[in-house]
Scaffold this active site. Structure first.
Site, PDB file in Angstrom:
ATOM      1  N   GLU A 246      10.314  40.544  -0.726  1.00  0.00           N
ATOM      2  CA  GLU A 246      10.581  39.306   0.012  1.00  0.00           C
ATOM      3  C   GLU A 246      11.388  38.437  -0.932  1.00  0.00           C
ATOM      4  O   GLU A 246      10.841  37.876  -1.880  1.00  0.00           O
ATOM      5  CB  GLU A 246       9.246  38.664   0.406  1.00  0.00           C
ATOM      6  CG  GLU A 246       9.346  37.805   1.650  1.00  0.00           C
ATOM      7  CD  GLU A 246       9.667  36.380   1.319  1.00  0.00           C
ATOM      8  OE1 GLU A 246      10.873  36.074   1.162  1.00  0.00           O
ATOM      9  OE2 GLU A 246       8.751  35.579   1.210  1.00  0.00           O
ATOM     10  N   CYS A 280      11.879  29.813   0.192  1.00  0.00           N
ATOM     11  CA  CYS A 280      12.932  30.759   0.576  1.00  0.00           C
ATOM     12  C   CYS A 280      13.357  30.546   2.030  1.00  0.00           C
ATOM     13  O   CYS A 280      14.480  30.846   2.400  1.00  0.00           O
ATOM     14  CB  CYS A 280      12.462  32.183   0.363  1.00  0.00           C
ATOM     15  SG  CYS A 280      10.854  32.524   1.073  1.00  0.00           S
TER      16      CYS A 280
HETATM   17  P1  NAD Z   1      13.272  34.228 -11.592  1.00  0.00           P
HETATM   18  O1  NAD Z   1      14.126  35.125 -10.820  1.00  0.00           O
HETATM   19  O2  NAD Z   1      13.296  34.338 -13.080  1.00  0.00           O
HETATM   20  O3  NAD Z   1      11.740  34.434 -11.166  1.00  0.00           O
HETATM   21  C1  NAD Z   1      11.289  34.457  -9.838  1.00  0.00           C
HETATM   22  C2  NAD Z   1       9.867  35.013  -9.874  1.00  0.00           C
HETATM   23  O4  NAD Z   1       9.913  36.349 -10.324  1.00  0.00           O
HETATM   24  C3  NAD Z   1       8.966  34.291 -10.873  1.00  0.00           C
HETATM   25  O5  NAD Z   1       7.680  34.146 -10.313  1.00  0.00           O
HETATM   26  C4  NAD Z   1       8.926  35.195 -12.091  1.00  0.00           C
HETATM   27  O6  NAD Z   1       7.692  35.144 -12.782  1.00  0.00           O
HETATM   28  C5  NAD Z   1       9.112  36.557 -11.481  1.00  0.00           C
HETATM   29  N1  NAD Z   1       9.818  37.467 -12.360  1.00  0.00           N
HETATM   30  C6  NAD Z   1      10.932  37.213 -13.092  1.00  0.00           C
HETATM   31  N2  NAD Z   1      11.321  38.307 -13.761  1.00  0.00           N
HETATM   32  C7  NAD Z   1      10.423  39.277 -13.461  1.00  0.00           C
HETATM   33  C8  NAD Z   1      10.288  40.644 -13.830  1.00  0.00           C
HETATM   34  N3  NAD Z   1      11.176  41.279 -14.620  1.00  0.00           N
HETATM   35  N4  NAD Z   1       9.241  41.324 -13.330  1.00  0.00           N
HETATM   36  C9  NAD Z   1       8.357  40.738 -12.495  1.00  0.00           C
HETATM   37  N5  NAD Z   1       8.437  39.465 -12.102  1.00  0.00           N
HETATM   38  C10 NAD Z   1       9.465  38.740 -12.572  1.00  0.00           C
HETATM   39  O7  NAD Z   1      13.647  32.784 -11.184  1.00  0.00           O
HETATM   40  P2  NAD Z   1      12.909  31.407 -11.260  1.00  0.00           P
HETATM   41  O8  NAD Z   1      13.716  30.507 -12.135  1.00  0.00           O
HETATM   42  O9  NAD Z   1      11.450  31.495 -11.545  1.00  0.00           O
HETATM   43  O10 NAD Z   1      13.096  30.977  -9.759  1.00  0.00           O
HETATM   44  C11 NAD Z   1      14.374  30.659  -9.291  1.00  0.00           C
HETATM   45  C12 NAD Z   1      14.906  31.603  -8.264  1.00  0.00           C
HETATM   46  O11 NAD Z   1      13.930  32.515  -7.807  1.00  0.00           O
HETATM   47  C13 NAD Z   1      15.342  30.826  -7.064  1.00  0.00           C
HETATM   48  O12 NAD Z   1      16.708  30.591  -7.128  1.00  0.00           O
HETATM   49  C14 NAD Z   1      14.966  31.678  -5.900  1.00  0.00           C
HETATM   50  O13 NAD Z   1      16.061  32.474  -5.540  1.00  0.00           O
HETATM   51  C15 NAD Z   1      13.973  32.637  -6.416  1.00  0.00           C
HETATM   52  N6  NAD Z   1      12.615  32.473  -5.880  1.00  0.00           N
HETATM   53  C16 NAD Z   1      12.381  32.931  -4.633  1.00  0.00           C
HETATM   54  C17 NAD Z   1      11.130  32.804  -4.119  1.00  0.00           C
HETATM   55  C18 NAD Z   1      10.823  33.287  -2.733  1.00  0.00           C
HETATM   56  O14 NAD Z   1       9.852  32.832  -2.140  1.00  0.00           O
HETATM   57  N7  NAD Z   1      11.578  34.235  -2.180  1.00  0.00           N
HETATM   58  C19 NAD Z   1      10.113  32.204  -4.850  1.00  0.00           C
HETATM   59  C20 NAD Z   1      10.393  31.742  -6.145  1.00  0.00           C
HETATM   60  C21 NAD Z   1      11.661  31.905  -6.652  1.00  0.00           C
END
Ligand code: NAD
Length: 477
Positions: A246, A280
């Site tokens: 998702e 999202c």
């Molecule tokens: P990010 O991509 O670094 O992280 C998003 C989430 O993924 C975080 O909870 C993080 O802990 C987890 N994550 C990151 N790298 C991972 C890995 N290698 N393995 C497992 N989990 C991992 O970005 P961020 O700065 O935390 O959030 C910003 C972006 O993330 C936003 O621009 C948005 O696109 C996206 N986001 C989407 C949702 C959603 O509900 N679809 C929720 C939160 C963030």
């Protein structure tokens, strides 16, 4: 001074400190560290894998109605703690106390719905011609949840996987650890056996790599950014672990000339600025029919400017801070890029000059199509607004993104409803209202917004193999 709260990992039925020390938790309203969460070592992860694998057969063999009853019992335990849990979530995430309590009420629905439907959705399904489909749990699940809606997302993933008969290793978001702790504690108190649910925190990339490299893991359920989702899907490919992804969204709203403009402005602003736009499914690109564009723009600008931004626990606050400094940096970058290309700021547009990650509701117009903000998910309280001439133009513009999570439109015409519902490229289309995910409905993206279902019957099926048995008309289990 009160002692800082310390959250732990839950492995094999017991709370423990992580073997890799502690990670600080920051209050986004003050930028101060106020709590910490344990970080898992390789041994912690191996212990979680062993516990989830060991408990798998007994949990799968337990009658589905008993698994469901445990989820419902956990929901009751959690319901009595919603005020306390919402306070902790609000302090970590920045959403208002009312938003945090509302999120917990939805989390309870996720546990209850999956609990109530476990028996029905785990029952064998007669196929006719002497055949039966037997839903079987796929095995050990690893679930990764982000920091924006940690209570709902933890409850949704845990509810469906546990009801289906899978055991789970959940990695909660390190920035918002309390939701996972409250939910797992409720499951523990409800009597879920040791090893069936495990909760870890730590370095996300290290944890996901370690868990997905293990053939013990059979399903990956991830909510987060498209970039991370693709990385995890690549890791999962080696063991052919089933993925539910998702991912991001960049959701359009089309406001037609015949729409109830006042209702549209209210619905858009209420949903957009909830959780400071860090959802999202939040709308991010508003397309308005040319004849009503100016009128709608000025109404939306008035609404945006009237929203009271402040500490999430202060009376009267309607929107709290951004969850972390990364969001502030992204919003600054996207705004600067758009303005540099000629966009106009109609409301907000820059960080508030005070401690805390505060960014006001922001509206941009005249945004050139090559601007980053029209390509990249803004994930914050920024809306772009543009006029359109024909419905075909609006649909083309709405679909002109790599994302396909949710699309919305406002109209009073039945013909337009049918046309737009059919032509908008999204996992979900909503007419004359904006709403988040529901416990009983499937939710999935198309295009770069992910694949696999969460929610409802399809959400539980994501954790099952439907075994086809030829030669048996029915199978009682
Ligand atoms: P990010 O991509 O670094 O992280 C998003 C989430 O993924 C975080 O909870 C993080 O802990 C987890 N994550 C990151 N790298 C991972 C890995 N290698 N393995 C497992 N989990 C991992 O970005 P961020 O700065 O935390 O959030 C910003 C972006 O993330 C936003 O621009 C948005 O696109 C996206 N986001 C989407 C949702 C959603 O509900 N679809 C929720 C939160 C963030």
């Amino acid at each position: 001074m009160s002692e800082a709260k310390r959250y732990e990992l839950f492995i094999d039925g017991a709370w423990r400190s992580g073997g890799k020390g502690d990670i600080p938790v920051i209050n986004p309203a003050t930028e101060q560290v106020f709590a910490s969460v344990g970080s898992a070592s390789t041994k912690d992860l191996d212990d979680a894998l062993a516990a989830a694998e060991r408990s798998r057969n007994a949990w799968a063999a337990r009658p589905a109605r008993e698994r469901g009853a445990l989820l419902v019992a956990a929901a009751r335990i959690l319901a009595a703690r919603v005020d306390e849990a919402a306070k902790a979530l609000s302090a970590e995430q920045g959403k208002t106390l009312a938003e945090a309590a509302g999120e917990y009420r939805r989390a309870l629905e996720m546990l209850e719905w999956n609990g109530a439907h476990a028996e029905e959705l785990c029952a064998s399904i007669p196929m006719g011609s002497g055949r039966t489909l037997v839903p079987e749990p796929l095995g050990v699940v690893t679930a990764f949840t982000p920091w924006n809606y940690p209570a709902v997302l933890n409850a949704r993933k845990l509810g469906a996987a546990l009801a289906a008969g899978c055991t789970v290793i959940l990695k909660g978001a390190e920035e918002t650890p309390s939701a996972g702790v409250f939910i797992v504690q409720a499951l523990h108190e409800a009597g879920i056996p040791a090893g069936v649910v495990n909760l870890v925190f730590g370095v996300p990339a290290v944890i996901s790599e370690h868990l997905l490299r293990s053939p013990i893991i059979k399903v990956l359920s991830f909510t987060g950014s498209t970039a991370v989702g693709k990385h995890l899907a690549r890791l999962a490919a080696d063991n052919l672990q089933r993925c539910v992804l998702e991912l991001g969204g960049h959701c359009p709203v089309i406001v037609c000339e015949d729409a109830d403009l006042e209702a549209a402005a209210t619905a858009i602003s209420e949903y957009k600025f909830e959780c400071a736009g860090q959802s999202c499914n939040a709308p991010s690109r508003i397309l308005v029919a040319q004849p009503v564009y100016q009128q709608f723009l000025s109404r939306l600008v008035d609404v945006a400017k009237s929203i009271k931004v402040g500490p999430p626990d202060a009376p009267g606050t309607e929107m709290g801070p951004m969850a972390n400094s990364r969001r502030i940096e992204a919003l600054q970058r996207l705004t600067k890029d758009a303005v540099g290309r000629g966009a106009r700021i109609e409301a907000g547009g820059s960080r508030l000059d005070q401690a805390g990650f505060y960014w006001p509701p922001t509206i941009l117009t005249g945004v050139p199509s090559e601007s980053d903000i029209l390509r990249e998910e803004p994930f914050g309280p920024i809306l772009t607004i543009a006029p359109f001439d024909t419905l075909d133009d609006a649909v083309a513009e709405a679909n002109d993104t790599e994302y396909g999570l949710a699309s919305y439109f406002f109209t009073s015409s039945d013909e337009t409803k049918r046309l737009l519902a059919g032509n908008l490229a999204a996992g979900a289309v909503s007419i004359n209202f904006l709403k988040g995910v529901a416990a009983d409905a499937p939710h999935s993206g198309v295009k770069q917004s992910g694949y696999g279902y969460e929610g409802g019957e399809d959400g539980m099926r994501s954790f099952q193999n439907l075994k086809l048995v030829n030669g048996l008309a029915a199978l009682e289990r």
